[in-house]
Design a protein around this motif. Structure first.
Motif, PDB file in Angstrom:
ATOM      1  N   TYR A   1       0.866  -1.180   0.000  1.00 38.14           N
ATOM      2  CA  TYR A   1       0.000   0.000   0.000  1.00 38.14           C
ATOM      3  C   TYR A   1       0.902   1.229   0.000  1.00 38.14           C
ATOM      4  N   THR A   2       0.901   1.973  -1.094  1.00 42.04           N
ATOM      5  CA  THR A   2       1.808   3.114  -1.252  1.00 42.04           C
ATOM      6  C   THR A   2       1.125   4.453  -1.007  1.00 42.04           C
ATOM      7  N   GLY A   3      -0.065   4.418  -0.388  1.00 43.67           N
ATOM      8  CA  GLY A   3      -0.769   5.665  -0.094  1.00 43.67           C
ATOM      9  C   GLY A   3       0.036   6.654   0.725  1.00 43.67           C
ATOM     10  N   PRO A   4       0.700   6.221   1.823  1.00 47.19           N
ATOM     11  CA  PRO A   4       1.502   7.178   2.600  1.00 47.19           C
ATOM     12  C   PRO A   4       2.608   7.833   1.776  1.00 47.19           C
ATOM     13  N   TYR A   5       3.196   7.085   0.869  1.00 49.49           N
ATOM     14  CA  TYR A   5       4.230   7.659  -0.016  1.00 49.49           C
ATOM     15  C   TYR A   5       3.595   8.639  -1.004  1.00 49.49           C
TER      16      TYR A   5
ATOM     17  N   ASP B   1       4.036  16.724  -1.864  1.00 53.90           N
ATOM     18  CA  ASP B   1       4.501  18.105  -1.685  1.00 53.90           C
ATOM     19  C   ASP B   1       5.489  18.240  -0.532  1.00 53.90           C
ATOM     20  N   ASP B   2       6.056  17.116  -0.078  1.00 56.54           N
ATOM     21  CA  ASP B   2       7.003  17.141   1.037  1.00 56.54           C
ATOM     22  C   ASP B   2       8.091  16.105   0.777  1.00 56.54           C
ATOM     23  N   SER B   3       9.220  16.548   0.258  1.00 57.79           N
ATOM     24  CA  SER B   3      10.275  15.621  -0.149  1.00 57.79           C
ATOM     25  C   SER B   3      10.883  14.868   1.028  1.00 57.79           C
TER      26      SER B   3
ATOM     27  N   ASP C   1      -2.015   5.782  -5.284  1.00 62.34           N
ATOM     28  CA  ASP C   1      -1.516   7.147  -5.433  1.00 62.34           C
ATOM     29  C   ASP C   1      -0.124   7.204  -6.056  1.00 62.34           C
ATOM     30  N   LEU C   2       0.127   6.299  -6.984  1.00 65.84           N
ATOM     31  CA  LEU C   2       1.382   6.343  -7.735  1.00 65.84           C
ATOM     32  C   LEU C   2       1.197   7.194  -8.982  1.00 65.84           C
ATOM     33  N   THR C   3       2.253   7.915  -9.329  1.00 67.19           N
ATOM     34  CA  THR C   3       2.207   8.874 -10.428  1.00 67.19           C
ATOM     35  C   THR C   3       3.479   8.780 -11.261  1.00 67.19           C
ATOM     36  N   VAL C   4       3.459   9.434 -12.404  1.00 66.20           N
ATOM     37  CA  VAL C   4       4.667   9.520 -13.225  1.00 66.20           C
ATOM     38  C   VAL C   4       5.802  10.163 -12.437  1.00 66.20           C
ATOM     39  N   ALA C   5       5.477  11.112 -11.581  1.00 64.99           N
ATOM     40  CA  ALA C   5       6.512  11.823 -10.819  1.00 64.99           C
ATOM     41  C   ALA C   5       7.135  10.976  -9.717  1.00 64.99           C
ATOM     42  N   ASN C   6       6.330  10.144  -9.040  1.00 66.08           N
ATOM     43  CA  ASN C   6       6.902   9.424  -7.892  1.00 66.08           C
ATOM     44  C   ASN C   6       7.299   7.984  -8.175  1.00 66.08           C
TER      45      ASN C   6
END
Length: 251
Positions: free
Chosen positions: A161-165, A170-172, A201-206
């Motif tokens: 579960y990658t929700g917390p990541y 907006d907070d590196s 909540d995975l994205t191209v950015a993360n």
């Protein structure tokens, strides 16, 4: 080998369900995603059918069987008898079991593998008799004891579960700490012989940073972020962007 991409169709179905109309087409956009290079399709049917409907499941099964025989179908859900009957009928390549209450808006935690071990052993055994790969939803900071208990269920994989990541967009500093949890737990899972998936909540950015700390990652299942990007880049273009983000970065 890069992690494979399974496109979660729930957000598309939820948009369709706002009207009593057949568009956007769940199978139509699923076909575009597979044609663009996605490795599979994911659905998470819930009892109230607020996004994926039970009637969507055989249609997606038929789409894969008829037009994309190398693709995989992944069905997620809490293992009620109705859910198990659904997967028995659909025969997905993978079943991902989640500990959700049926009324939760989305998945938000992994299994307590120790407390639920007896139940999970029985369900995993039933599904594997049907020749389905089984993944179990797992907290990103699961302990060594929890991972050991997950292994003894007989499951093939855990899905982190990658929700917390994803929430740390907006907070590196917080994102770096969340990655440390994922890396540590992934190392425990790999050492135990479990395969690894990831989703939420995975994205191209993360994705690139996640891939870097989880080199044995087998698959990501992505719905919300991918569907949001598809509004801007189109489904085919978005799938290609996510596939690129999954490629290991050269040093």
């Amino acid at each position: 080998m890069p992690a494979q991409l399974s496109v979660n169709l729930n957000a598309i179905a939820m948009l369709r369900n706002r009207r009593d109309l057949p568009w956007p087409s769940v199978t139509g956009l699923g076909a575009i995603a597979l044609e663009a290079g996605a490795h599979g399709l994911t659905v998470h049917p819930r009892p109230d059918q607020r996004h994926i409907r039970f009637s969507d499941v055989p249609e997606i099964r038929a789409l894969i069987d008829d037009a994309f025989p190398d693709a995989e179908f992944n069905i997620e859900g809490y293992p009620t008898q109705d859910f198990l009957a659904l997967v028995d009928e659909a025969q997905p390549e993978q079943v991902t079991l989640v500990p959700d209450d049926p009324m939760q808006p989305t998945s938000d935690h992994g299994w307590d593998f120790i407390t639920n071990q007896e139940m999970l052993v029985a369900i995993v055994n039933r599904l594997k008799k049907g020749r389905m790969r089984v993944a179990l939803f797992c907290d990103p900071d699961a302990s060594e004891a929890q991972i050991a208990a997950a292994r003894t269920t007989g499951a093939d994989r855990v899905e982190f579960y990658t929700g917390p990541y994803g929430a740390c967009h907006d907070d590196s500093e917080k994102a770096a700490n969340a990655l440390k949890d994922l890396q540590k737990t992934a190392e425990l899972a790999h050492a135990s012989g479990l395969g690894m998936n990831a989703g939420h909540d995975l994205t191209v950015a993360n994705l690139p940073a996640l891939v870097e700390v989880m080199p044995h990652l087998a698959e990501v299942s992505i719905g919300h972020g991918l569907t949001a990007d598809a509004l801007e880049f189109g489904m085919a273009g978005t799938v290609k962007r996510f596939l690129s983000a999954l490629q290991p970065q050269d040093d």
